[in-house]
Structures are given as C-alpha cells and as structure tokens.
Design a protein around this motif. Structure first.
Motif, mmCIF file in Angstrom:
data_model
loop_
_atom_site.group_PDB
_atom_site.id
_atom_site.type_symbol
_atom_site.label_atom_id
_atom_site.label_comp_id
_atom_site.label_asym_id
_atom_site.label_seq_id
_atom_site.Cartn_x
_atom_site.Cartn_y
_atom_site.Cartn_z
ATOM 1 N N ASN A 158 -2.350 20.018 -2.296
ATOM 2 C CA ASN A 158 -1.853 20.246 -3.649
ATOM 3 C C ASN A 158 -0.872 19.172 -4.105
ATOM 4 O O ASN A 158 -0.245 19.317 -5.152
ATOM 5 N N ASN A 159 -0.738 18.106 -3.320
ATOM 6 C CA ASN A 159 0.170 17.025 -3.691
ATOM 7 C C ASN A 159 -0.327 16.388 -4.990
ATOM 8 O O ASN A 159 -1.405 15.799 -5.025
ATOM 9 N N PRO A 160 0.459 16.482 -6.059
ATOM 10 C CA PRO A 160 -0.042 15.996 -7.347
ATOM 11 C C PRO A 160 0.157 14.511 -7.571
ATOM 12 O O PRO A 160 -0.381 13.952 -8.531
ATOM 13 N N VAL A 161 0.918 13.839 -6.698
ATOM 14 C CA VAL A 161 1.296 12.461 -6.974
ATOM 15 C C VAL A 161 0.785 11.486 -5.923
ATOM 16 O O VAL A 161 0.513 10.325 -6.231
ATOM 17 N N ILE A 162 0.607 11.911 -4.683
ATOM 18 C CA ILE A 162 0.102 11.024 -3.626
ATOM 19 C C ILE A 162 -1.377 11.315 -3.395
ATOM 20 O O ILE A 162 -2.240 10.580 -3.834
ATOM 21 N N ASN A 163 -1.686 12.362 -2.647
ATOM 22 C CA ASN A 163 -3.040 12.877 -2.537
ATOM 23 C C ASN A 163 -4.046 11.781 -2.177
ATOM 24 O O ASN A 163 -3.952 11.173 -1.122
ATOM 25 N N TYR A 164 -5.016 11.503 -3.073
ATOM 26 C CA TYR A 164 -6.070 10.516 -2.823
ATOM 27 C C TYR A 164 -5.524 9.094 -2.702
ATOM 28 O O TYR A 164 -6.244 8.185 -2.271
ATOM 29 N N ARG A 165 -4.257 8.876 -3.073
ATOM 30 C CA ARG A 165 -3.659 7.542 -2.960
ATOM 31 C C ARG A 165 -3.251 7.231 -1.524
ATOM 32 O O ARG A 165 -2.868 6.107 -1.217
ATOM 33 N N SER A 166 -3.315 8.229 -0.658
ATOM 34 C CA SER A 166 -2.960 8.053 0.752
ATOM 35 C C SER A 166 -4.210 7.747 1.578
ATOM 36 O O SER A 166 -5.313 8.162 1.237
ATOM 37 N N PHE A 167 -3.996 7.052 2.705
ATOM 38 C CA PHE A 167 -5.101 6.803 3.634
ATOM 39 C C PHE A 167 -5.509 8.068 4.381
ATOM 40 O O PHE A 167 -6.562 8.086 4.999
ATOM 41 N N GLY A 168 -4.670 9.102 4.360
ATOM 42 C CA GLY A 168 -5.077 10.322 5.011
ATOM 43 C C GLY A 168 -3.953 11.065 5.678
ATOM 44 O O GLY A 168 -2.764 10.890 5.363
ATOM 45 N N GLU A 169 -4.338 11.873 6.649
ATOM 46 C CA GLU A 169 -3.424 12.830 7.254
ATOM 47 C C GLU A 169 -2.960 12.411 8.643
ATOM 48 O O GLU A 169 -2.029 12.980 9.184
ATOM 49 N N ASN A 170 -3.590 11.410 9.227
ATOM 50 C CA ASN A 170 -3.229 10.960 10.571
ATOM 51 C C ASN A 170 -2.244 9.789 10.461
ATOM 52 O O ASN A 170 -2.591 8.724 9.956
ATOM 53 N N PRO A 212 0.817 -1.228 0.000
ATOM 54 C CA PRO A 212 0.000 0.000 0.000
ATOM 55 C C PRO A 212 0.841 1.265 0.000
ATOM 56 O O PRO A 212 1.976 1.277 0.488
ATOM 57 N N VAL A 213 0.256 2.349 -0.540
ATOM 58 C CA VAL A 213 0.823 3.678 -0.337
ATOM 59 C C VAL A 213 0.742 3.981 1.156
ATOM 60 O O VAL A 213 -0.331 3.922 1.746
ATOM 61 N N SER A 214 1.870 4.259 1.756
ATOM 62 C CA SER A 214 1.922 4.464 3.209
ATOM 63 C C SER A 214 2.349 5.889 3.562
ATOM 64 O O SER A 214 2.728 6.165 4.704
ATOM 65 N N ASP A 215 2.267 6.759 2.583
ATOM 66 C CA ASP A 215 2.582 8.163 2.810
ATOM 67 C C ASP A 215 1.446 8.841 3.557
ATOM 68 O O ASP A 215 0.262 8.561 3.307
ATOM 69 N N VAL A 216 1.809 9.750 4.435
ATOM 70 C CA VAL A 216 0.825 10.568 5.140
ATOM 71 C C VAL A 216 0.602 11.820 4.298
ATOM 72 O O VAL A 216 1.512 12.658 4.174
ATOM 73 N N ASN A 217 -0.574 11.939 3.699
ATOM 74 C CA ASN A 217 -0.803 13.095 2.825
ATOM 75 C C ASN A 217 -1.356 14.263 3.624
ATOM 76 O O ASN A 217 -2.455 14.193 4.159
ATOM 77 N N ASN A 218 -0.595 15.330 3.732
ATOM 78 C CA ASN A 218 -1.056 16.515 4.447
ATOM 79 C C ASN A 218 -0.897 17.760 3.594
ATOM 80 O O ASN A 218 -0.830 18.871 4.113
ATOM 81 N N ASN A 219 -0.851 17.570 2.295
ATOM 82 C CA ASN A 219 -0.742 18.690 1.363
ATOM 83 C C ASN A 219 -1.815 18.525 0.293
ATOM 84 O O ASN A 219 -1.704 17.662 -0.574
#
Length: 987
Positions: A173-185, A164-171
């Motif tokens: 405007n992230n053009p590459v992760i964004n919706y591919r992340s489980f979220g901000e926590n 899985p994508v395991s990045d924490v998306n907190n931006n």
C-alpha cells in the motif's frame, strides 16, 4: 547500539553477491576538493554567495513556462543548481544554456530520471520501472542501462540524476515508493541499485540514492504528510538501511534524505530524517563514512513544509548535514534565515565552507570549469539511438515473469489443434498484444472496456464458448495503489467465469495488482509484465508462443499464491522473434534507409506498385515492412496482412515440403524413375527420367506448355466445349471469377505433358511440367488430398493460415493484391485466382504455382527450412533430407540447382552485383526461389539469413520487366550482407 548495528550489517553483507566492478570507497569527485579552481572560487566568494551555492531551484521546460523566476534566483542568490521538471529535451537544453550563461558560477543541472529521461521529458527513452528491473536475473543489463541513462543526461547538460530509488519496498500500500523500488529483498535492492549507480557514474553522471534512511514500509505519501517508520534498530539495519550502507561503501556519489520520521533513530517526533543530525550526521556521515553529496528531498513537500517555515527548515537541513537543499518553498526567506544562522553562529561558517567546497568540487568533476553550454544539434537523434531501444527491449524481455504454467500450457505447441481467441480487457481497440499474437497463428480478437457491466461480461463469455484457448490481456492498470491498482470488477469477472476454459493471462501492470484480481490464480498460465507499453505487450505474446524465453522472478510478496522469487522459466522453441536490427548487430537506420531506397526506386520507376519485405537473421525478424499500393491508382496501401500470389515460390512451398516428408518416410525415392510414381510416363520418352532430374530441372522437359492457347478457336475465342461462363456438373473447374472449365480437360493437360517432346540434350532447363504432376503423385503416395496434406502437416501446425491455394475462397478480395489484367485468356483483372494459366486450369491447385501468402506466414515455412526441418518445437522434416535437397545436384554440367530449390550462380562471388544471383555474398549453402509475379525468397544457413520479397510486378502486364532490369531483389538481398558483414561505415 552502534556495535549491534555493525554486527547486523556484517551478517547481512555475508549474503551480498560480489559486485564485479572496482570498488570506490569515496566518490570520485572528492579528488577535486582542493583543486586550484575550487580554491580560487572559495577564496573569492562571500558567505552569501557560498550559501547560495547550497540551493537547487526548480524549472520547467514545458512550452510556455517562463524561466524568469529561475533567472531572478540566479541573479539574486547565485544558486548552486537547477532541477528540471516536466517538459521536452530540446527546450530543457535551450533553457540550460540560458541559465548557464546568466550564472556567475556554473550551475549543477539535476533531474529526477528514475527510469531515464522519459521520467520527466517527452519523446525520450523510457526504461522499465524499478519493480520490473527487480525481476531481472542478469543484472549486468542494469549497469548498461545506467551507462546509457548517464550518456543521455550528459548529452542534455545534466550532471545529477536523483536515482536510483534504493528503498526496500515491503508494503503493497506504499503510495510513493512501491513500483519505484527494486523489490523486497534488501540484498537484491542493494546490488541492483549499485549497478545502476555505477553505470551512471561511469558515464560521468552523479548518481543519488534515495530516500535515506528508507521509505519503503509506509502507507503515507511524504508529499502530503509525514510518514512514520516504526521499526526497531535491528530491523532497520537489516532491511531499510542496508542498501544505503552498501552504496556508501561502494562509492556512490550522492544520497537524498527523506522526509520521514524514524523514532528508533530520531526520538524527536517533529524532526524528519531530512532534518535530523542523529540520522544524517551520526549515521550516514560518521557511522557509514559517507563523504559524497547529501541532498534533501524537495523541501516543499508536506512532510517538512507543514512542520517548519521555509527559513527554519533550511537552517535545520544544513545543520543536520545536508550539502544541498532542493526546491525550498521561499528561497528569499531560506537564504536569509541561513545567513542569519551563520551570523549568530547557529551554523558555523566552517560548515558552510565545507558544503560549498563539495559543491564546487562536483562542478569541477563535471568539467564545468571549462565548458558550461551544450550543443543542440541532433539532440533528439542522439537521445533516441536504436541501441538504447535494444537495451530497453532486453530489460523488458528479461523481466517477464511466468507465475503459472499448468500442464506446460506455455509455450503453445500444436497450433493446428487450437481455436484461439485473444481478449484485451481494459482496451476498446486492437492492442499490440493482440496484433503480435495474430502474427503467430489464426486468432479472433475481442475487446472489453474496463468498466464493462456484468451483462457485457456475460455476452463476451458466451462469444468465447466455441474456443478451446483464450489468451487474455489485462490492460489499463495503475502502477500506484490508487483504486486497487486500477483493477475493475469486469477484469475479475472475466477471469472467474472463464476458469473452466483453457485460459492464459498476461497482466500489464504492478505485481501487487495480482492480489486485487481474485481468481487469477486459477488460470492455466500467467505472465506478469509489470507495466504496459508496446514493447511489453509484444514480448508477452512472443513469450506465450515460445519465440522468447522467460526468466523473471517476482521481486515482492503479493499474497499466499504469489511469493517473492516465484518465477517459472519458459523455454523458447525456435519460432520467429520480432525485434529490431540492433539485436543482430545491424544498424536499423542503415538497413531501413537502403531497403526503403530500393523499394521506393521500384515504385517510382513503376517496376511494381507495392511490395512486402521481410528480413530475419538468426530467427529474429528485423524488418517486416510494406511499401506502396495494390495498384498504381493508389487506392489501397499494402500492409503486412496483404496477400500476394507467390507464383513459382509455390514449388518450394507446396510440392517440395510434401516430397521431402515422403522422402523421409521412404515413400519417395529420388533416383527411382518418375514413371514408377506416374504410370502414364511408362512406355514413353519420359519413362527413365528420375525424380531427381525433374526436381533439379535436368530432365529435358520443355519449360512450359501454353495449354489454354490450345483451346482457342480460329477467331481467338475459347472453345465452348472446354470453357463456359456458368458452372455445371462437368464445368466445375473454376479458373477465374466468371470462367469454368470442363474437369475432363485436366486429363488432356496431363496427356499433353506426357506426349511433349524432350529437349535434344541433357542440360539445366527450368521447367514447370513435372511440378504440375507432383500434386497427383503426392496424393497417391500419402493417400490423402494434396492440399489437405499440406495444411495438416505444414501450414496449420506452423500457424501459416494465410498460406493457401485459391485465396478468393478464404479471404476478402480487398486483402488480396491483384496481379495482371488478363486481356487474352480470362479477360479480367486477376485477383484471388492464380495468375499462372496452367495452374488455373488445374483448379488453382498445382505444384508449379497457385499458392498465396503474405510475407509473415511465408516466413514460417522458410524459417523451418532454414532451421533444417525444425520450427516451433516441432520436427517437420529430417535435417539430413534437407541437406540433400538443398545441395547442388549436377555441378558438372553447370546446373546450379538443388532439388526444387534454386541455388546461387556457381562462382557467384566472382560476379558484379548486376550479374550475380542472388546477392554476391550469399553463401554456396544458401537456397531459395523466385516467382514470375515478382516474388523472391532466399535462405542462407551460413549467415542464418531469411529474405522475402513479395510484389505484383505483373500488374497491369507481365511485359513489365523493370524489376529484373533494376536488379532490385538481388540489390536488396545484398544490403543484408553489407549490413551484417561490413556495417554502414563502409558504404
């Protein structure tokens, strides 16, 4: 710094929910590091062959793409693996087998399948995007999803999923992760990623967490440039690195390194994380203790390819600690550069051995020492099992997030008070969202194109003035930030210009899109669906109408109005839910095969030209299907909106609910002589007959009276004193398209019933006569018009607007299925007018016949019965009254009937299917009714089954009894019990 990092990990870990799965400190495949097969290969391979094992080349399974380049790489460099890109599953399997047969050493097959095979392959399962999964509160479903994805990929011969994508998306405007992340926590990202990974690995698929050390807070796409993560180590440890540390601790099999620059961890600004020994060797391997496979992200991405040549990038990647390199731009150059680096001792030969041994150990764990190729038979069926669809539906359902619900606007109650418009913005044709809303009540449909002008928006707003509720779907959005997530000025204008109306909005797109829809915070209701497909559209409408609950929580911060963890729980209010049979543990393939077979038998044998079948179990509609045509000329197909004359099913749909309500209100007593309510019976042979006896068909009444035949002249023509072809003040009872009856003749009908002889002894004899009088009694007791009483108290609150008398007055004729070619009385094809002659002479409104409906709207009142008087958050009838009316009244003299309701044959379970009624397995508590035109409804509270069958078996003549002879309705009914109680394996 190292001690600070450990301290921060410990602090964050205290808040991490315990994963209810056995922990694996090291990946399972490492147990094969010193396997004899691995040792044997390691002893036989040259250094060049070992280097070849460290590369993964790409292939496309798109039709027309040649695999020659991959075959060349296999032959020339004996590469370790192949990663497949876009294409189809059958073609990929075919190519996989071809590659495996060509390779001296078995290949690892990899793919990017972040939300399942459909991430790359057509016509394969597509699970929700990770942002939607981030909203889910029941994470066990994510583990199940992982297992299923693992099963699907292994079935195709795939061994590695870069997920899985395991990045924490907190931006946003992230053009590459964004919706591919489980979220901000980071806590929730770690937990959900771990469950997803565990599911895949328990199915034998290697999971690979990406993109280490964390790609979430950037506005640069690493495919196009080198993103820079500028946070300090404290922040990186607490947010970006945290999920990867947790996944490492719990035994994930693989990690993918990112082409990002992190100055706090790697001071060399020219060195991406994917090439950094400080990040990979020092942190991931030494500090985290990660012993699994380490893969680079694609080496042709600009985040690395613009900085280094393919050869130098490959050397740096291996030196940094990566085990396998994915998609290098020039494989020949890369292999040559690594070989030269080994020769010059820039890379130690022991390092190559270590990486190669891990690759071979993984191949051993995958069983590649024993079998390489995969069987192609039934691949598509195996990949698209209904059980997989059920998981997808459940995930989407549990992701739905209600963010606004002013004054408890949702779920919708009191449907009879609502004048509803359903608007889809961004789509120009009717959407699944609109179609589903229309199943629940009468709605009008409007569409507005995405780039509508202000004038077009104003025109729509003008059209919506007369509606007191507007339900709006926002469609055709982008998941990525491009063009403000695909929002348009028209979308914002509509929402802003409708803010003074009752407005409920469903957004089918990225959560961050909410920030671009200014004014949406003023809506009365808002449901976020995270993405757009048929499932999410249908579920959103079901949530608004209360058929399903919502429990999702926003996984990211959007703006001041919509914050992380926002989410209002909407309750379900026992309206029918539309789903697939697997949700009630029934095989959809088995159910449809058996029902289709019986329906098609009836059509081919001309028992009826077409039919509707609706099946619900536990309040869930699992089949709502139409078959055949209106007539045998096959000009108009039956669909779910086709309206049928339901004949005697009217008895339990018209007169009966009204009588039960009056019974609830103590206005109608069952054991009171019916003559108390119908004075003409006083002083007659019917004076002491009770209402209970009439309702149970034990009143000694004649079955029926051919009233119209009594108005024939000797020459067979109708008496002009009673019937005429043109209406006037007296001849105003319309009985067909061109025939009108003198209204004074209705009294003669009642007199004929009054004066009719009684049968010689008390026994069960089915009769229409009492039910023909009930509407007059109901009108008197309720002090209202009979038909309006039904609509006000039942049909309209239930949303059953297609359930009505005299369908020709309310619907176009082409929506109404014709019944009989009447060559004796009305001399025309009966369509939209009631088939029953007696009911037609009462103006089409009677208690014995006259109602029309489609299966969907009829199901609403029947489900209300099945729920013993409750439906859609409303109480229509008292449950104790329902119990009384649905029990057998006179079993002592073999009368199986309830009050109005039919019941199974007494000792029904001892019969064969051919002699049972209805189905053998129908419980004694079940009840329902049949109709002369070929209709049937049955409810079983023990098994919570509702079955509806509508047909026009009387077309073109009532003398056609094949429907009964073929026993189609009881046989269909029994199929449901077979599927529910025994399953397809026993048949």
């Amino acid at each position: 710094m190292k001690h600070l990092r450990h301290a921060l990990f410990w602090i964050v870990a205290l808040s991490f929910s315990y994963i209810p799965l056995s922990a694996q400190r090291q990946p399972a495949f490492l147990q094969h590091l010193h396997d004899s097969w691995v040792d044997s290969l390691m002893n036989s391979l040259t250094i060049e062959q070992k280097i070849g094992q460290l590369f993964i080349v790409q292939a496309y399974s798109t039709d027309g793409k040649t695999p020659d380049g991959v075959l060349r790489d296999i032959h020339r460099h004996e590469v370790g693996g192949v990663i497949f890109m876009q294409g189809t599953a059958p073609r990929q399997l075919e190519m996989t087998n071809k590659f495996q047969e060509a390779s001296p050493i078995p290949l690892l097959i990899a793919i990017d399948g972040e939300w399942g095979p459909a991430f790359r392959l057509k016509n394969t399962p597509r699970y929700p995007v990770q942002m939607a999964l981030g909203a889910i509160q029941d994470d066990s479903l994510i583990y199940q999803m992982g297992q299923e994805i693992g099963q699907q990929f292994r079935r195709m011969g795939v061994h590695i999923n870069f997920a899985p994508v395991s990045d924490v998306n907190n931006n946003p405007n992230n053009p590459v992760i964004n919706y591919r992340s489980f979220g901000e926590n980071p806590d929730k990202v770690a937990r959900k990623a771990l469950l997803y990974a565990r599911g895949m690995q328990d199915a034998g698929l290697l999971a690979v967490a990406k993109h280490f050390p964390g790609h979430g807070d950037t506005n640069v796409d690493s495919h196009l440039g080198l993103p820079v993560i500028k946070h300090d180590t404290a922040r990186l440890n607490a947010i970006e690195l945290y999920p990867f540390k947790k996944l490492s601790d719990q035994g994930i099999g693989g990690m993918m390194t990112a082409h990002i620059q992190v100055p706090a961890l790697e001071p060399n600004t020219k060195l991406p994380a994917s090439l950094s020994p400080n990040i990979i060797q020092n942190i991931l391997i030494n500090e985290f203790g990660f012993g699994g496979m380490i893969f680079t992200d694609a080496m042709n991405m600009h985040g690395v390819s613009q900085l280094y040549s393919p050869g130098e990038a490959a050397v740096l990647a291996i030196k940094a600690g990566n085990d396998m390199l994915e998609i290098v731009p020039d494989l020949d150059q890369a292999v040559a550069a690594v070989s030269e680096a080994v020769r010059t001792n820039r890379i130690r030969p022991e390092a190559i051995d270590q990486h190669c041994r891990k690759v071979l150990a993984l191949k051993k764990w995958m069983g590649l020492d024993a079998r390489r190729t995969v069987e192609p038979e039934n691949l598509q069926e195996d990949l698209n099992q209904p059980g997989y669809e059920l998981t997808r539906r459940r995930l989407h359902e549990q992701s739905l997030t209600c963010l606004i619900n002013r004054e408890h606007s949702m779920p919708l109650m009191r449907l009879d008070t609502l004048n509803v418009a359903v608007v889809s913005i961004g789509r120009t044709s009717e959407t699944a969202f609109q179609k589903m809303a229309a199943r629940y009540t009468k709605v009008d449909i409007f569409n507005l194109k995405k780039e509508a002008t202000t004038a077009e928006v104003d025109q729509l707003v003008k059209q919506l003035r007369s509606y007191n509720l507007v339900i709006c779907g926002i469609h055709n959005l982008n998941l990525s930030p491009a063009k403000n997530y695909g929002t348009s000025s028209a979308m914002k204008e509509v929402v802003q210009k409708l803010k003074h109306k009752k407005l409920l909005v469903s957004v089918f797109g990225n959560a961050y899109a909410l920030d671009k829809l200014s004014g949406i915070e003023t809506a009365d209701g808002l449901v976020l669906c995270y993405q757009e497909n048929q499932i999410t559209e249908e579920l959103a409408a079901q949530a608004i109408f209360g058929a399903i609950p919502t429990s999702g929580k926003l996984p990211v911060n959007v703006n001041a109005y919509f914050r992380m963890n926002d989410g209002i729980s909407l309750p379900k209010i026992d309206r029918l839910k539309y789903t697939i049979p697997e949700e009630v543990k029934i095989s959809s393939a088995y159910l449809e095969r058996r029902i289709d077979s019986l329906a098609n038998l009836g059509i081919t044998q001309q028992a009826f030209p077409g039919c509707q079948v609706l099946i619900a179990v536990d309040g869930k509609v699992i089949l709502n299907k139409s078959y055949g045509y209106y007539t045998y000329n096959k000009r108009r197909e039956v669909d779910e909106n086709s309206i049928y004359d339901i004949a005697s099913v009217t008895k339990i749909t018209g007169a009966l609910p009204a009588l039960i309500k009056l019974y609830d209100e103590k206005k109608f007593k069952l054991d009171m002589p019916f003559s108390f309510y119908w004075p003409p019976f006083r002083g007659t042979n019917k004076e002491k007959i009770t209402s209970r006896q009439i309702l149970a068909h034990q009143a000694r009444l004649k079955p029926w009276i051919p009233f119209w035949q009594n108005e024939l002249k000797n020459n067979g023509n109708l008496r002009t004193a009673v019937f005429r072809e043109q209406p006037d003040n007296n001849f105003n009872v319309r009985v067909s398209s061109h025939l009108y009856m003198d209204h004074r003749n209705i009294q003669r009908i009642y007199n004929e019933i009054k004066e009719s002889p009684l049968l010689p002894r008390i026994k069960y004899t089915y009769s229409d006569l009492g039910f023909m009088i009930f509407p007059k009694v109901i009108s008197e007791l309720s002090h209202s018009d009979y038909e309006q009483f039904l609509k006000k108290n039942f049909y309209q609150p239930l949303g059953a607007y297609k359930l009505t008398y005299n369908a020709y007055q309310h619907f176009p004729l082409d929506e109404i299925v014709p019944t009989e070619q009447d060559d004796n009385f009305r001399h025309e094809l009966i369509r939209g007018f009631v088939h029953d002659e007696g009911a037609s002479m009462l103006g089409g409104v009677s208690g014995n016949a006259g109602l029309f409906s489609n299966a969907n709207d009829l199901a609403k009142i029947m489900q209300m019965y099945l729920q013993f008087g409750h439906y859609g958050g409303g109480s229509y009838l008292d449950s104790t009254s329902m119990a009384e009316f649905t029990r057998i009244q006179y079993p002592q003299n073999e009368n199986r009937r309830g009050l109005g309701f039919d019941k199974p044959f007494i000792d029904n379970d001892k019969n064969t299917l051919e002699h049972a009624f209805p189905a053998i397995d129908a419980s004694p508590e079940s009840f329902g009714h049949t109709g002369f035109t070929g209709t049937f409804v049955w409810m079983d509270p023990e098994y919570k089954i509702l079955f509806i069958f509508l047909s026009n078996r009387v077309y073109p003549t009532r003398n056609n009894n094949k429907l009964s002879r073929l026993n189609i309705r009881p046989a269909m009914h029994q199929v449901i019990y077979d599927a529910l109680l025994r399953g397809p394996q026993e048949h």
